[in-house]
Write an enzyme that holds these catalytic residues in place. Structure first.
Site, mmCIF file in Angstrom:
data_model
loop_
_atom_site.group_PDB
_atom_site.id
_atom_site.type_symbol
_atom_site.label_atom_id
_atom_site.label_comp_id
_atom_site.label_asym_id
_atom_site.label_seq_id
_atom_site.Cartn_x
_atom_site.Cartn_y
_atom_site.Cartn_z
ATOM 1 N N TYR A 52 3.243 0.625 -4.434
ATOM 2 C CA TYR A 52 2.387 1.712 -4.904
ATOM 3 C C TYR A 52 2.142 2.811 -3.871
ATOM 4 C CZ TYR A 52 -1.003 4.146 -7.809
ATOM 5 O OH TYR A 52 -1.635 5.107 -8.566
ATOM 6 N N THR A 86 3.881 -13.132 -6.891
ATOM 7 C CA THR A 86 3.637 -12.407 -8.149
ATOM 8 C C THR A 86 3.579 -13.378 -9.322
ATOM 9 O OG1 THR A 86 5.067 -10.731 -7.179
ATOM 10 C CG2 THR A 86 4.311 -10.331 -9.408
ATOM 11 N N LYS A 123 13.513 -12.567 0.958
ATOM 12 C CA LYS A 123 13.648 -12.882 -0.468
ATOM 13 C C LYS A 123 14.146 -11.586 -1.102
ATOM 14 C CE LYS A 123 11.246 -13.875 -4.779
ATOM 15 N NZ LYS A 123 9.947 -14.057 -5.475
ATOM 16 N N ILE A 130 14.267 -18.318 -4.479
ATOM 17 C CA ILE A 130 12.854 -18.462 -4.848
ATOM 18 C C ILE A 130 12.800 -18.167 -6.342
ATOM 19 C CG2 ILE A 130 10.511 -17.578 -4.547
ATOM 20 C CD1 ILE A 130 11.126 -17.117 -1.602
ATOM 21 N N TYR A 165 9.786 -9.867 1.461
ATOM 22 C CA TYR A 165 10.093 -9.862 0.029
ATOM 23 C C TYR A 165 10.456 -8.428 -0.351
ATOM 24 C CZ TYR A 165 9.289 -10.732 -5.019
ATOM 25 O OH TYR A 165 9.412 -10.856 -6.375
ATOM 26 N N ARG A 218 9.622 -3.454 -8.379
ATOM 27 C CA ARG A 218 8.162 -3.617 -8.465
ATOM 28 C C ARG A 218 7.416 -2.786 -7.432
ATOM 29 N NH1 ARG A 218 5.904 -8.015 -11.508
ATOM 30 N NH2 ARG A 218 7.504 -9.470 -12.202
#
Length: 296
Positions: A111, A48, A165, A207, A137, A142
């Site tokens: 989404y 991202t 992550k 990260i 991840y 998000r």
């Protein structure tokens, strides 16, 4: 180097430099070399922070290839290969493996809001298509879905699923995941501010977005805590805390690009719908960089 020891320490979630609307290849190569010289333990292109949502597939492929080429095996490269389309995630992961990436970072599909079983099947499809480690991840803020510890545990039974992550900012998860999957399940913090605490609970590294701007400090912090020296880690954290806040006042990648511009490393250009940071935020970032001792 075994996967267990390879993915340790400070991994920079690299920004993608732009110039006049295109990827600035010279600036990207310069950034990668500087990161390695400064002690970063690994690199994560086209996540991202690398503006993957607004890169074309050709640009995405090119950035991965350039990063691997420039790193020249000096540090591991975990290539971003996330998508909310399973087919696209598979394609990106296959490309990353062919390009020579050490691992791929695959985000929970955003989404579409898949179920836990949908997430399992998504990651299983990527697992079945490649032969390099996969880092899950998990970032509920998000992607609007949170992969459960149970689903992660099922996935860890597959040959290529190596770790997570974790950007939940829920420090209990580190202990729960460690209990469920053991100490060999790689746990990387996806949140700069809580990375120090994350390590105390059994994390293996971070990260980091802030490592774009402060690679040496972020790497030194991780090196200290991996050696059990939390007192030194805390001293470095005290230097970095204002910067962790400042860079995320507006979207983190814009903050990181502003900091890198102040260091003379790249243009501040970002792609819409993101924008460069506002002048007040720019001042906060500058002040935080001075507090950290990165600029005078």
């Amino acid at each position: 180097m075994a996967a267990k020891t390879k993915f340790r320490g400070s991994f920079t979630a690299l920004v993608t430099p732009f110039k006049n609307g295109s990827v600035d290849e010279a600036a990207l190569r310069g950034l990668i070399s500087w990161q390695i010289e400064q002690g970063s333990h690994g690199l994560v292109p086209v996540g991202t922070t690398g503006e993957s949502p607004t890169l074309s597939h050709a640009e995405h492929h090119r950035v991965v290839e350039m990063c691997i080429d420039e790193a020249k095996g000096r540090v591991p490269v975990i290539a971003g290969a996330g998508s909310n389309s399973t087919r696209e995630a598979v394609d990106l992961a296959v490309h990353a493996e062919k390009a020579g990436a050490d691992a791929v970072l695959v985000v929970t599909p955003y989404y579409n809001k898949p179920t836990q079983e949908g997430m399992y099947q998504h990651f299983k499809a990527v697992n079945d298509a490649i032969g390099i480690p996969i880092i899950i991840y998990n970032i509920p803020p998000r992607s609007v879905v949170d992969m459960s510890v149970e689903t992660m545990t099922r996935l860890f039974e597959l040959k290529n699923i190596a770790g997570v992550k974790d950007a939940t900012a829920n420090l209990a998860r580190v202990s729960q995941q460690r209990h469920a999957m053991g100490p060999d399940f790689i746990q990387l913090s996806g949140e700069d501010m809580t990375a120090l605490a994350y390590m105390a609970a059994g994390g293996h590294g971070c990260i980091s977005v802030v490592a774009n701007v402060a690679p040496k400090l972020c790497a030194d912090l991780m090196t200290a805590v991996l050696q059990g020296d939390f007192a030194t880690g805390l001293k470095i954290q005290d230097r970095l805390t204002p910067l962790h806040d400042a860079i995320f006042k507006e979207p983190g990648l814009a903050g990181a690009k502003h900091g890198l511009k102040l260091l003379g490393r790249l243009e501040e250009e970002v792609r819409l719908p993101l924008m460069s940071v506002t002048p007040p935020t720019g001042k906060v970032i500058r002040d935080a960089m001075m507090h950290a001792g990165l600029i005078n």
